[in-house]
Design an enzyme around this catalytic site. Structure first.
Site, PDB file in Angstrom:
ATOM      1  N   LYS A  87     -12.058  -0.447  -1.031  1.00  0.00           N
ATOM      2  CA  LYS A  87     -11.796   1.106  -1.415  1.00  0.00           C
ATOM      3  C   LYS A  87     -11.220   1.860  -3.282  1.00  0.00           C
ATOM      4  CE  LYS A  87      -7.637   2.290   2.299  1.00  0.00           C
ATOM      5  NZ  LYS A  87      -7.507   0.696   2.165  1.00  0.00           N
ATOM      6  N   ASP A 147      -2.655   6.487  -3.967  1.00  0.00           N
ATOM      7  CA  ASP A 147      -1.256   6.001  -2.812  1.00  0.00           C
ATOM      8  C   ASP A 147      -1.053   4.615  -3.935  1.00  0.00           C
ATOM      9  OD1 ASP A 147      -3.297   4.333  -3.023  1.00  0.00           O
ATOM     10  OD2 ASP A 147      -2.517   3.259  -0.767  1.00  0.00           O
ATOM     11  N   ASP A 193      -5.546   2.688  -3.831  1.00  0.00           N
ATOM     12  CA  ASP A 193      -7.283   2.196  -2.401  1.00  0.00           C
ATOM     13  C   ASP A 193      -7.521   3.251  -2.250  1.00  0.00           C
ATOM     14  OD1 ASP A 193      -4.940   2.004  -0.366  1.00  0.00           O
ATOM     15  OD2 ASP A 193      -6.054   0.005  -0.434  1.00  0.00           O
ATOM     16  N   ARG A 194      -6.521   4.191  -2.079  1.00  0.00           N
ATOM     17  CA  ARG A 194      -5.829   5.478  -0.550  1.00  0.00           C
ATOM     18  C   ARG A 194      -6.493   6.532  -1.510  1.00  0.00           C
ATOM     19  NH1 ARG A 194      -2.861   5.777   4.108  1.00  0.00           N
ATOM     20  NH2 ARG A 194      -3.508   3.372   4.819  1.00  0.00           N
ATOM     21  N   SER A 229       0.673  -1.239  -0.520  1.00  0.00           N
ATOM     22  CA  SER A 229       0.007   0.100   0.063  1.00  0.00           C
ATOM     23  C   SER A 229       0.846   1.361  -0.009  1.00  0.00           C
ATOM     24  CB  SER A 229      -0.890   0.207   1.508  1.00  0.00           C
ATOM     25  OG  SER A 229      -1.949   1.462   1.616  1.00  0.00           O
ATOM     26  N   HIS A 230       0.266   1.964   1.555  1.00  0.00           N
ATOM     27  CA  HIS A 230       1.801   3.366   1.132  1.00  0.00           C
ATOM     28  C   HIS A 230       2.683   3.547   1.317  1.00  0.00           C
ATOM     29  CE1 HIS A 230      -0.529   2.475   4.538  1.00  0.00           C
ATOM     30  NE2 HIS A 230       0.134   2.800   5.076  1.00  0.00           N
ATOM     31  N   ASP A 245      -1.370   1.697  -4.315  1.00  0.00           N
ATOM     32  CA  ASP A 245      -2.087   0.738  -4.658  1.00  0.00           C
ATOM     33  C   ASP A 245      -3.387   1.203  -5.613  1.00  0.00           C
ATOM     34  OD1 ASP A 245      -3.025   0.138  -2.174  1.00  0.00           O
ATOM     35  OD2 ASP A 245      -3.553  -2.242  -2.216  1.00  0.00           O
TER      36      ASP A 245
HETATM   37  C1  G16 Z   1      -4.886  -1.047   5.471  1.00  0.00           C
HETATM   38  C2  G16 Z   1      -6.603  -1.298   5.530  1.00  0.00           C
HETATM   39  C3  G16 Z   1      -7.809   0.322   5.944  1.00  0.00           C
HETATM   40  C4  G16 Z   1      -6.640   0.425   7.166  1.00  0.00           C
HETATM   41  C5  G16 Z   1      -6.165   1.434   7.066  1.00  0.00           C
HETATM   42  C6  G16 Z   1      -5.158   2.088   8.082  1.00  0.00           C
HETATM   43  O1  G16 Z   1      -5.054   0.354   4.031  1.00  0.00           O
HETATM   44  O2  G16 Z   1      -7.067  -1.982   3.646  1.00  0.00           O
HETATM   45  O3  G16 Z   1      -8.727  -0.598   6.204  1.00  0.00           O
HETATM   46  O4  G16 Z   1      -8.253   1.820   7.630  1.00  0.00           O
HETATM   47  O5  G16 Z   1      -5.188   0.060   6.260  1.00  0.00           O
HETATM   48  O6  G16 Z   1      -5.129   0.977   9.513  1.00  0.00           O
HETATM   49  P1  G16 Z   1      -3.784   0.485   9.802  1.00  0.00           P
HETATM   50  O7  G16 Z   1      -4.425   2.170  11.077  1.00  0.00           O
HETATM   51  O8  G16 Z   1      -3.917  -0.329  11.028  1.00  0.00           O
HETATM   52  O9  G16 Z   1      -2.361   1.327   9.656  1.00  0.00           O
HETATM   53  P2  G16 Z   1      -4.112  -0.061   3.397  1.00  0.00           P
HETATM   54  O10 G16 Z   1      -4.093   1.434   2.361  1.00  0.00           O
HETATM   55  O11 G16 Z   1      -2.937   0.177   4.251  1.00  0.00           O
HETATM   56  O12 G16 Z   1      -4.767  -1.150   2.958  1.00  0.00           O
END
Ligand code: G16
Length: 542
Positions: free
Chosen positions: A375, A276, A280-281, A112-113, A278
Site C-alpha cells: 500500500k 504513518d 504505506d498508510r 509501521s504505525h 513507514d
Molecule cells: C498492516 C498490514 C495491513 C493490515 C494492517 C492492520 O499494516 O500490512 O494489511 O490491514 O496491518 O492489521 P491488523 O488489523 O492485523 O492489526 P501496517 O501499516 O501496520 O503495515
C-alpha cells in the site's frame, strides 16, 4: 572476515499481519535480530550472489539494526545491497526499488504505525522479488527456521558509512547508498498529471500533509513542495525523528488530531492528508469532511479513468474482508471482478501479479495499485490531488456525489487495545461456537442472515487461509465483523467492524456512530465485550 556465531532459538518469532513486530527492548537482546535475519536468509532461495534492498522508517534502533544486517548480508554472501541514505526508505519505496532494479528481495525495518523510541516498538519484514510482503508460506517457513536455528553468519567488520551517496564495499559485498526519494518521485510522476496538480496549487488551493515525524517527511517535502509547487509549510511534522516526536505515527482521527483541527477550522485548508511511520498508510480529509478508507477506495475506483495511469480502466479490484463493501458496488457497476481477501497486504500480491486487479485497499488506511506491491500513502494522496484538480470540486462534494450515486456504506471500527490475551481469545472462541445460534436473531430491526468464520482460498496459488475473522451478516446490507489484530505488541487488540448501507438521501450525511448505534450495542452484547475485557468503551474509534 566472516564469523559463524552459535545461537539458540527465541520463542515467538512468528511474523504477524506484517512482519515481526516487538518492543525495541526485545529486539535489542543479543542475537534476537540476528536469529530472525538469519532465518530469513536461510529461507530465501539463491541468496548467495543476490541483490537486496534495505531501509527503514528511521525509528529508534534503525541505524544499529542496519549495521547488523549489512554485516550479516556480507556474511551470507549477498553480492549487493541497495540502501536508503541514512538507513531511510519508505515501505512503498522499497517495493518500487525491488521491482525496478530487479532485486531478489528486500528487508524493511519498521513497526509501521506503532510508537517508537526506547520504550516503543521495532519491526522487520521481508519482501520478495515482486516487491510485495512475503507470502504466508514463506513467513511460516521463516518462523519454523527461527525455532531450530543454531548459528548465524556475520562479517566482523566494524562500521559502514550509510550517510554518503555512492558505492562502498563490505568484504566482497557492494553497498550502494541511494537517495531514498529519487526513484519513487520519478515513479509518481509517471502515474499522475503533475502539471494539472501544479495548476491547482497555483490557483491558491491549500493543503496540509502531516508526515507525523516519520519517513514520508522527505518524500512529501520533495514531491509536494519542491516538484509540485505547494507552498512551504504545506508539509507539517516533516522531519523524521527516532521517537516520532513522542507521537503515535498512525494517521487516523485520534492520532492526527492536530491536522483534523486545522481542517475543521472555517478558514482551514481545502485538503488534508497524513501518512504513518513507514509511509504505506494514508488518511484523506477535506475541509470539514473525513473520508473513510473504505469510501476512499470506492471513490478512487469509480474515478480511476480520470487519472493518467488508469485511463484504460481497471482489471478488477480487491479489498480486505473487514473493509466496507462500498468498492463492491462500484465494481458491480463497472462490471469488473471484486475480490475479498483476509487482512494483510500480502494477500493482494498474487492477484496483482496475475493481472486480476489494478486497485486494492483496506479499512486500515491502506490503498494501492499495481504500480508497486505495497500500500502506498503518498500515492493515494497524489491520486486525490489529481482527482481534485480534474473535477474542480471539493472533497466533500465528491464524497456526497458518490454516496448519492451508490449509497453510503456507513462504517465504523472500534478497537479495544491491550486486552488480556487469554480473555480475548476466549471471547473469539466462544463467539465462534455461538455463530450458528445467532442466525435468525433480530437486532434493531435487522435480521442475522448468516454467520461464519472467514476463510480465503487464493484463486492463483490455491492456498487456503482459515480463521480470518468472524462475520455476522444482517439484513439491510448490514454487517458486524470481529478480529484480533495481528500487529499489536501488548496483549491483544480486539477490532470490531460495523457497517450498514444507507440509501435514503436525507440520511446520507448523518453521524456514523448515531446511525449505527443499535448495531454497536448488539455487537458488544453478543460478544460480551464489557464483561470479558472489563472495557466499557473502545480505545480508538475510526
Ligand atoms: C498492516 C498490514 C495491513 C493490515 C494492517 C492492520 O499494516 O500490512 O494489511 O490491514 O496491518 O492489521 P491488523 O488489523 O492485523 O492489526 P501496517 O501499516 O501496520 O503495515
Amino acid at each position: 572476515m566472516i564469523e559463524t556465531c552459535r545461537t539458540q532459538p527465541f520463542s515467538g518469532q512468528r511474523p504477524g499481519t506484517s512482519g515481526l513486530r516487538k518492543p525495541v527492548k526485545t529486539f535489542m537482546q543479543p542475537h534476537y535480530l540476528e536469529n530472525f535475519v538469519q532465518s530469513v536468509f536461510d529461507c530465501v532461495e539463491d541468496l548467495a550472489g543476490a541483490t537486496l534492498v534495505l531501509g527503514g522508517d528511521g525509528r529508534y534502533h534503525n541505524r544499529e539494526a542496519i549495521q547488523t544486517i549489512l554485516r550479516m548480508a556480507a556474511g551470507n554472501r549477498v553480492s549487493r545491497v541497495l540502501l536508503g541514505r541514512g538507513g531511510l526508505l519508505s515501505t512503498p519505496a522499497v517495493s518500487s526499488i525491488i521491482r525496478h532494479r530487479g532485486a531478489t528481495g528486500g528487508l524493511i525495518l519498521s513497526a509501521s504505525h506503532n510508537p517508537g523510541g526506547p520504550n516503543g516498538d521495532f519491526g522487520i519484514k521481508y519482501n520478495s522479488g515482486n516487491g510485495g510482503p512475503a507470502t504466508e508460506t514463506l513467513t511460516e517457513a521463516i518462523y519454523t527456521r527461527s525455532q531450530e536455528i543454531d548459528r548465524y553468519y556475520i562479517a566482523t567488520t566494524n562500521h559502514v558509512d550509510i550517510d554518503v551517496l555512492g558505492d562502498t564495499h563490505l568484504e566482497a559485498m557492494k553497498i550502494t547508498v541511494l537517495d531514498p526519494v529519487a526513484d519513487y518521485s520519478e515513479l509518481m510522476e509517471s502515474l499522475f498529471d503533475f502539471e494539472r496538480i501544479r495548476e491547482l496549487f497555483r490557483s491558491g488551493f491549500r493543503m496540509r500533509f502531516d508526515a507525523m515525524h516519520a519517513v514520508t517527511g522527505p518524500y512529501a517535502h520533495a514531491i509536494l513542495e519542491d516538484v509540485l509547487g505547494a507552498p512551504e509549510g504545506t508539509v507539517i511534522h516533516g522531519t523524521p525523528l527516532a521517537d516520532f516526536g513522542g507521537g503515535h505515527p498512525d494517521p487516523n482521527l485520534t492520532h492526527a488530531a492536530e491536522l483534523v483541527r486545522q481542517l475543521n477550522r472555517p478558514e482551514g485548508p481545502d485538503f488534508g492528508a497524513a501518512s504513518d511511520g513507514d509511509g504505506d498508510r494514508n488518511m484523506i480529509i477535506g475541509h470539514g469532511c473525513f473520508v473513510t478508507p473504505s469510501d476512499s477506495l470506492a471513490i478512487m475506483a469509480a474515478n480511476a479513468t480520470r487519472i493518467p495511469a488508469y485511463r484504460e480502466g481497471l482489471l478488477g479490484v480487491a479489498r480486505s474482508m473487514p473493509t466496507s463493501r462500498a468498492v463492491d458496488r462500484v465494481a458491480a457497476r463497472l462490471n469488473i471482478p471484486c475480490y475479498e481477501t483476509p487482512t494483510g497486504w500480502k494477500f493482494f500480491g498474487n492477484l496483482l501479479d496475475a493481472g486480476r486487479i489494478t486497485l486494492c485497499g483496506e479499512e486500515s488506511f491502506g490503498t494501492g495499485s499495481n504500480h508497486v506491491r505495497e500500500k502506498d500513502g503518498l500515492w493515494a494522496v497524489l491520486f486525490w490531488l489529481n482527482l481534485l484538480a480534474v473535477r474542480g470540486q471539493s472533497v466533500a462534494e465528491i464524497v456526497a456525489e458518490h454516496w448519492q450515486a451508490y449509497g453510503r456504506d456507513v462504517y465504523t471500527r472500534h478497537d479495544y487495545e491491550d486486552v488480556d490475551a487469554d480473555a480475548a481469545s476466549r471471547l473469539m472462541q466462544d463467539l465462534r461456537e455461538n455463530l450458528p445460534g445467532l442466525v435468525g436473531q433480530t437486532v434493531g430491526g435487522s435480521h442475522v442472515t448468516a454467520a461464519d468464520d472467514f476463510a480465503y482460498d487464493d484463486p492463483i496459488d490455491g492456498s487456503r487461509s482459515e480463521g480470518q475473522g468472524l462475520r455476522l451478516m444482517l439484513g439491510d446490507e448490514a454487517r458486524i465483523v470481529y478480529r484480533l489484530s495481528g500487529t499489536g505488541t501488548q496483549g491483544a487488540t480486539l477490532r470490531v467492524y460495523i457497517e450498514r448501507l444507507e440509501t435514503r438521501r436525507s440520511h446520507l450525511q448523518a453521524d456514523a456512530q448515531t446511525q449505527l448505534a443499535d448495531l454497536i450495542r448488539f455487537a458488544g452484547e453478543v460478544a460480551g465485550i464489557a464483561e470479558r475485557t472489563g472495557r466499557q468503551s473502545p480505545d480508538v474509534i475510526t
